[in-house]
Write an enzyme that holds these catalytic residues in place. Sequence first.
Site, PDB file in Angstrom:
ATOM      1  N   TYR A  10     -11.608   1.728  -0.312  1.00 29.85           N
ATOM      2  CA  TYR A  10     -10.248   2.219  -0.121  1.00 29.85           C
ATOM      3  C   TYR A  10      -9.302   1.043  -0.302  1.00 29.85           C
ATOM      4  O   TYR A  10      -9.719  -0.112  -0.386  1.00 29.85           O
ATOM      5  CB  TYR A  10     -10.096   2.832   1.284  1.00 29.85           C
ATOM      6  CG  TYR A  10      -8.831   3.639   1.466  1.00 29.85           C
ATOM      7  CD1 TYR A  10      -8.679   4.868   0.843  1.00 29.85           C
ATOM      8  CD2 TYR A  10      -7.793   3.170   2.252  1.00 29.85           C
ATOM      9  CE1 TYR A  10      -7.518   5.617   0.999  1.00 29.85           C
ATOM     10  CE2 TYR A  10      -6.633   3.905   2.421  1.00 29.85           C
ATOM     11  CZ  TYR A  10      -6.501   5.125   1.789  1.00 29.85           C
ATOM     12  OH  TYR A  10      -5.353   5.859   1.945  1.00 29.85           O
ATOM     13  N   ARG A  16      -5.963   6.579   4.979  1.00 23.72           N
ATOM     14  CA  ARG A  16      -6.921   7.672   5.162  1.00 23.72           C
ATOM     15  C   ARG A  16      -8.336   7.199   5.436  1.00 23.72           C
ATOM     16  O   ARG A  16      -9.161   7.963   5.913  1.00 23.72           O
ATOM     17  CB  ARG A  16      -6.916   8.580   3.940  1.00 23.72           C
ATOM     18  CG  ARG A  16      -5.627   9.341   3.771  1.00 23.72           C
ATOM     19  CD  ARG A  16      -5.657  10.179   2.514  1.00 23.72           C
ATOM     20  NE  ARG A  16      -4.393  10.849   2.342  1.00 23.72           N
ATOM     21  CZ  ARG A  16      -4.253  12.158   2.260  1.00 23.72           C
ATOM     22  NH1 ARG A  16      -5.299  12.931   2.294  1.00 23.72           N
ATOM     23  NH2 ARG A  16      -3.069  12.686   2.115  1.00 23.72           N
ATOM     24  N   TRP A  75     -20.245  30.996   8.561  1.00 21.55           N
ATOM     25  CA  TRP A  75     -21.408  30.121   8.709  1.00 21.55           C
ATOM     26  C   TRP A  75     -22.016  30.183  10.098  1.00 21.55           C
ATOM     27  O   TRP A  75     -23.235  30.133  10.243  1.00 21.55           O
ATOM     28  CB  TRP A  75     -21.022  28.667   8.408  1.00 21.55           C
ATOM     29  CG  TRP A  75     -20.521  28.453   7.029  1.00 21.55           C
ATOM     30  CD1 TRP A  75     -19.225  28.179   6.659  1.00 21.55           C
ATOM     31  CD2 TRP A  75     -21.273  28.511   5.812  1.00 21.55           C
ATOM     32  NE1 TRP A  75     -19.142  28.056   5.290  1.00 21.55           N
ATOM     33  CE2 TRP A  75     -20.395  28.252   4.747  1.00 21.55           C
ATOM     34  CE3 TRP A  75     -22.616  28.754   5.525  1.00 21.55           C
ATOM     35  CZ2 TRP A  75     -20.792  28.229   3.417  1.00 21.55           C
ATOM     36  CZ3 TRP A  75     -23.021  28.727   4.201  1.00 21.55           C
ATOM     37  CH2 TRP A  75     -22.124  28.465   3.174  1.00 21.55           C
TER      38      TRP A  75
END
Length: 170
Positions: A10, A16, A75
């Site tokens: 990154y 982030r 799910w």
Amino acid sequence: MAMTSYKLTYFNMRGRAELPRYIFAYAGIAFEDRRVEWRDWPSIKKRLVGNSRLAEAQADALVDTLNDFTLLIPWREDNPQIKTQKIDMLFQSHAPKLLDHLQCHLGDRKWLVGDSETWADLYCHVCFTTFSVLRPGFADHHPALCGLTHRVEAIPNIAKWIQCRPTTEF
């Protein structure tokens, strides 16, 4: 057995990537924290994100669309009857709209965005593989999309991964 190693790449900032760094730290997992300077980014950037800001946005939007559908899959439903009913409803009411949208977007092009594969094409294949477990043949009436999935699985490194990945239901 070989030790798994992780590398997080990154920009040289928190941004982030800071949450995954926290998670690695919290779990006590060693990882390589590879920091990229802005000036070096153009030479590192992979072509899978698109060749322009517009292409990047289009790829992101398609991935988000597929992800929105995936999040509707029940799910964690424990009751098999209710789970089957919800899956049936999803594939009867929402899947046709999703498939029509994707096929319309693809048109007569080879790839979803631009003239080469992007992460949207790869994610489409990942999702369609899962959807096919839940509803075999769900995309059969959308030949352009089926062609796209065949092109993705024919990419040499993807084909190699599919051959050697662990076998799981999903």
